[in-house]
Design a protein around this motif. Structure first.
Motif, short mmCIF file in Angstrom:
data_model
loop_
_atom_site.label_atom_id
_atom_site.label_comp_id
_atom_site.label_asym_id
_atom_site.label_seq_id
_atom_site.Cartn_x
_atom_site.Cartn_y
_atom_site.Cartn_z
N CYS A 175 -4.68 2.70 -4.44
CA CYS A 175 -3.89 3.94 -4.38
C CYS A 175 -4.70 4.96 -3.58
CB CYS A 175 -3.59 4.47 -5.79
SG CYS A 175 -5.04 4.67 -6.79
N THR A 176 -4.05 6.00 -3.11
CA THR A 176 -4.76 7.01 -2.33
C THR A 176 -4.40 8.39 -2.86
OG1 THR A 176 -2.97 6.90 -0.70
CG2 THR A 176 -4.96 5.64 -0.22
N ALA A 177 -5.35 9.32 -2.78
CA ALA A 177 -5.12 10.64 -3.37
C ALA A 177 -5.72 11.73 -2.50
CB ALA A 177 -5.72 10.69 -4.77
N LYS A 178 -5.24 12.94 -2.73
CA LYS A 178 -5.78 14.10 -2.01
C LYS A 178 -5.72 15.33 -2.93
CE LYS A 178 -4.78 17.30 1.73
NZ LYS A 178 -4.20 17.55 3.05
N THR A 179 -6.81 16.09 -2.97
CA THR A 179 -6.84 17.34 -3.73
C THR A 179 -7.23 18.47 -2.79
OG1 THR A 179 -7.46 16.23 -5.78
CG2 THR A 179 -7.98 18.56 -5.64
N TYR A 216 -3.16 5.34 2.93
CA TYR A 216 -2.78 4.07 2.30
C TYR A 216 -2.56 2.98 3.35
CZ TYR A 216 -0.24 0.62 -0.47
OH TYR A 216 0.15 -0.57 -1.07
N THR A 217 -1.83 3.32 4.41
CA THR A 217 -1.53 2.29 5.42
C THR A 217 -2.81 1.85 6.14
OG1 THR A 217 -0.92 3.98 7.03
CG2 THR A 217 0.88 2.97 5.80
N SER A 223 2.85 -1.54 5.85
CA SER A 223 3.76 -0.60 6.51
C SER A 223 5.02 -0.49 5.65
CB SER A 223 4.13 -1.11 7.90
OG SER A 223 4.92 -2.27 7.76
N LEU A 224 6.01 0.25 6.14
CA LEU A 224 7.27 0.37 5.39
C LEU A 224 7.89 -1.00 5.12
CD1 LEU A 224 8.96 3.44 7.16
CD2 LEU A 224 7.93 3.39 4.88
N ASP A 225 7.62 -1.97 6.02
CA ASP A 225 8.18 -3.33 5.83
C ASP A 225 7.77 -3.95 4.50
OD1 ASP A 225 9.32 -3.22 8.32
OD2 ASP A 225 7.59 -4.15 9.32
N ASP A 226 6.62 -3.52 3.97
CA ASP A 226 6.11 -4.11 2.73
C ASP A 226 6.73 -3.50 1.48
OD1 ASP A 226 3.92 -5.93 3.73
OD2 ASP A 226 3.43 -4.06 4.75
N PHE A 227 7.66 -2.55 1.67
CA PHE A 227 8.24 -1.84 0.53
C PHE A 227 9.74 -2.06 0.43
CE2 PHE A 227 4.27 0.24 1.26
CZ PHE A 227 3.81 0.50 -0.02
N GLU A 228 10.20 -2.27 -0.80
CA GLU A 228 11.63 -2.32 -1.04
C GLU A 228 12.19 -0.90 -1.15
OE1 GLU A 228 13.20 -5.13 -0.97
OE2 GLU A 228 15.18 -4.31 -1.44
#
Ligand code: CAA
Length: 389
Positions: A175-179, A216-217, A223-228
């Motif tokens: 996962c990726t995060a930003k503060t 994340y990418t 990429s978007l292809d990996d997501f439903e």
């Protein structure tokens, strides 16, 4: 070991306001609310519902006696907690009759803290695989009558049972995060309505999404292809759409079309409930899982969590075999169907009712609230909760 969502459920109060009627009352074009903002209805909490009762109602019907025995940690994410000291988690622990050995804690970082709770629960279960964690996300979003944020209010809660070998969704590790310390939306201790720099908060929401998505990418080569589908924290349903379109860099290919179509499904419940701060992302996830008729098992769902102030996180889940058998779409449809529409005049009255803060005793009329768990009054600064079941 797979860790993730074993059960998930929401609750929203029995009153709502029609956004067309609110728009007319405010002298606005209804299309601004229903299309420009993307909200059809807004849940309204009566005085007998607060973040504690909403969360307890979300969890109460979902948990079996065996689930309760296995819970050793309750994490309650909220930005509208009712006490500066005692956690909302302890009240829910009591109302649900959870084992005294279970710990209970409240977490805060605007709309993000429910996601923080999920990540902490993952770590806890990795160390204690036979235990379950009850994650609660519950809020009543209040900006005030006749404010620009009024159209983005709402009330509700989500309860999530986290476990090893989850039946609904494995939460993946990457996962990726930003503060960043910014002032886009906040609520000082002395105020029961939020302060917001609306346009700035929109910009920051999109910027944070773009940053954690690209992080994340790069990290995963996905990429978007990996997501439903992608689900978003939804302060209002147009918000996620704007953020999503910001990463549709190459136009509308198959992946973009699929994700856009699934996005519409994932906003259905939110359009009827409004903003529920910490719970909004998970209401959207429920909307997708329960209302999509053919979301494949094994598919990956991306989730964007954003809490003003601000923390953003992108994380992912994999739908488990047979996940549909463990959802409770009928109960949720019933909760929404049995609601009562109130006029704008009644909404304004209900919105303005407050719990006394001078130590006086007050008993609320609970006869109109069908919720199994409700706030019956206050006595010597102590909230009096009742569980009908
Ligand atoms: N027909 C169709 N669309 C119309 C219209 C009409 N007649 N009139 C206006 N619109 C469109 C506008 O073009 C605009 O669309 P775009 O944003 O796509 O350009 C949309 O309706 C909203 O119009 P405005 O920008 O003029 O609306 P506003 O100034 O009244 O404010 C808002 C909107 C900023 C969202 C305000 O409601 C607000 O401050 N809400 C609270 C803050 C918020 O939700 N921020 C989101 C990010 S922060 C976050 O996510 C954390 C959290 O939960 C708070």
């Amino acid at each position: 070991m797979k860790i993730g969502i074993d059960k998930i459920s929401f609750y929203s109060p029995h009153l709502y306001v029609d956004m067309n009627e609110l728009a007319v009352a405010r002298g606005d074009d209804p299309a601004k609310y229903t299309i420009g903002i993307g909200q059809d209805e807004m849940a309204l909490a009566p005085i007998t519902q607060d973040p504690v009762t909403l969360a307890a109602n979300a969890a109460e019907q979902m948990l079996t006696a065996d689930d309760k025995d296995a819970i050793d940690l309750v994490l309650f994410g909220t930005e509208t907690g009712i006490d500066h000291s005692k956690s909302a988690a302890v009240y829910v622990h009591g109302l649900l009759g959870l084992p005294p050995e279970a710990r209970a804690v409240e977490l805060k970082q605007a709309c993000y803290s429910g996601t923080a709770a999920i990540q902490l629960a993952k770590g806890h279960i990795a160390l204690n695989p036979d235990k379950k964690v009850l994650v609660l996300a519950s809020d009543i979003a209040r900006y005030g009558l006749k404010t620009s944020g009024e159209v983005t209010q709402g009330a509700g809660a989500v309860a999530i049972l986290m476990s090893a070998d989850p039946k609904v969704m494995e939460i993946e590790n990457v996962c990726t995060a930003k503060t960043d310390d910014i002032m886009d939306f906040w609520r000082p201790n002395y105020s029961d309505t939020a302060y917001v720099d609306g346009k700035y908060s929109n910009e920051k929401y999109i910027e944070f999404f773009s940053d954690v998505w690209h992080q994340y990418t790069e990290k995963t080569n996905r990429s978007l292809d990996d997501f439903e589908a992608l689900c978003f924290h939804l302060p209002y349903t147009k918000m996620g759409l704007k953020a999503m379109q910001s990463v549709f860099a190459d136009g509308m290919g198959d992946a973009e079309k699929r994700i856009l179509s699934n996005y519409q499904i994932s906003t259905t419940y939110n359009r009827r409930i409004g903003n529920v701060y910490t719970a909004s992302l998970y209401v959207s996830l429920l909307s997708l899982l329960e209302l999509h008729t053919s979301l494949p098992e094994g598919s990956r769902i991306g989730m964007y969590s954003y809490g003003s102030g601000a923390v953003g996180e992108f994380f992912t889940g994999i739908l488990q075999d047979g996940y549909r058998d463990h959802l409770c779409a009928e109960r949720h449809e019933h909760i929404l169907k049995q609601r009562e529409k109130v006029s704008v005049e009644t909404y304004e009255k209900v919105f303005s009712q407050t719990v006394p803060v001078d130590g006086s005793t007050k008993v609320f009329d609970e006869t109109t609230d069908p919720a199994p768990i409700y706030l019956s009054g206050i006595k010597e600064h102590m909230r009096q909760y009742v569980c009908r079941t």
